[in-house]
Design a protein around this motif. Sequence first.
Motif, short mmCIF file in Angstrom:
data_model
loop_
_atom_site.label_atom_id
_atom_site.label_comp_id
_atom_site.label_asym_id
_atom_site.label_seq_id
_atom_site.Cartn_x
_atom_site.Cartn_y
_atom_site.Cartn_z
N ARG A 5 15.54 15.15 13.26
CA ARG A 5 16.44 14.06 12.86
C ARG A 5 17.28 14.52 11.69
NH1 ARG A 5 11.26 11.68 13.73
NH2 ARG A 5 11.24 10.05 15.34
N ARG A 6 18.60 14.39 11.84
CA ARG A 6 19.51 14.91 10.83
C ARG A 6 20.62 13.90 10.53
NH1 ARG A 6 18.47 18.31 14.65
NH2 ARG A 6 20.36 17.75 15.79
N LEU A 7 21.08 13.93 9.29
CA LEU A 7 22.28 13.20 8.90
C LEU A 7 23.26 14.23 8.35
CD1 LEU A 7 22.52 9.88 6.90
CD2 LEU A 7 23.80 11.89 6.14
N VAL A 8 24.48 14.25 8.89
CA VAL A 8 25.48 15.23 8.49
C VAL A 8 26.74 14.50 8.04
CG1 VAL A 8 26.77 17.30 9.18
CG2 VAL A 8 24.56 16.80 10.26
N VAL A 9 27.23 14.84 6.86
CA VAL A 9 28.45 14.25 6.33
C VAL A 9 29.57 15.27 6.48
CG1 VAL A 9 29.59 13.25 4.31
CG2 VAL A 9 27.14 12.87 4.67
N VAL A 10 30.63 14.89 7.18
CA VAL A 10 31.76 15.79 7.38
C VAL A 10 33.06 15.05 7.13
CG1 VAL A 10 30.51 17.15 9.10
CG2 VAL A 10 32.02 15.33 9.85
N GLU A 11 34.09 15.81 6.80
CA GLU A 11 35.45 15.28 6.71
C GLU A 11 36.36 16.14 7.57
OE1 GLU A 11 35.63 13.27 2.26
OE2 GLU A 11 36.46 15.27 2.54
N ARG A 12 37.34 15.50 8.20
CA ARG A 12 38.34 16.23 8.95
C ARG A 12 39.67 16.09 8.23
NH1 ARG A 12 37.78 14.33 14.05
NH2 ARG A 12 36.73 16.13 14.97
N TRP A 109 33.25 11.15 8.17
CA TRP A 109 32.24 10.91 9.21
C TRP A 109 30.84 11.09 8.66
CZ3 TRP A 109 33.67 9.25 14.00
CH2 TRP A 109 34.99 9.47 14.41
N VAL A 110 29.93 10.23 9.12
CA VAL A 110 28.50 10.43 8.93
C VAL A 110 27.90 10.54 10.33
CG1 VAL A 110 26.35 9.44 8.09
CG2 VAL A 110 28.45 9.17 6.74
N LEU A 111 27.34 11.69 10.64
CA LEU A 111 26.81 11.96 11.98
C LEU A 111 25.30 11.79 11.97
CD1 LEU A 111 28.83 15.24 12.71
CD2 LEU A 111 29.54 12.86 13.04
N LEU A 112 24.80 10.93 12.84
CA LEU A 112 23.37 10.68 12.97
C LEU A 112 22.89 11.36 14.24
CD1 LEU A 112 23.32 6.88 12.03
CD2 LEU A 112 23.18 8.87 10.51
N GLU A 113 22.02 12.35 14.08
CA GLU A 113 21.56 13.16 15.21
C GLU A 113 20.04 13.04 15.32
OE1 GLU A 113 25.05 16.53 14.49
OE2 GLU A 113 22.95 17.05 14.14
#
Length: 231
Positions: A5-12, A109-113
Amino acid sequence: MLGDRRLVVVERIDDVLHTLATRGMHPGESVTVGRAAELPIGHTHDARISRLALTVTCTEDGWAFESTNRNGVLIHPWGQPPRYAQREETTAAPRVALRIVGSIVREHWVLLEDDTRLASARPGRANSPGGLPGDPTHAELEALRLLFPDLLEWPPLLTEWPPGIEQVARELRVTTETLMRHLDEVRNRAVALGLPPEVTIADPEYVHLLVQAGWLRPELFPESGAPSPGH
């Protein structure tokens, strides 16, 4: 190791993804995201993002989150249409992208994987719905990914003008007729699940249905490309 389980914060920014933070999560753990939160996003560049924009909690059943961003948060479940989040939400989807609404020139973006939920989303071969034997072909997957990047890319690729059949055919270096045949084969699987036959191959409704049925799954699609680290 980040675990399942991962949380990833990204910006484009200018069509380039930048990873700001990656956090392995376990059930019961929470994290805050915002301009002045535990995981910063927007920083001083985007005053439209709240200081505390989002609180995410990992649960045994998926994710729970509270949206406190002044301009809202959009939920993009993988393969499904986006919508504005209510203040408190829960989700069991294996891939969910949360877009924290801010500047029009930056995407936050906050990506919930959650890999533990990928297997549960896959239909068993013995009891697959009628008309859905086997997995989609590589040609079918590539055609769908290019035609519906807002649904099937990770994170979603927002486009002001969605690509058309002719554009996708040129990119795949196939004829329009070949591409339409591939897409017709996919759409017909959704018709077997109850999709109205008048829905066209350019309408994402059949993609939504096939994702819900577990025939289209995140692990079948190639990664969109690793985001670049930092700014």
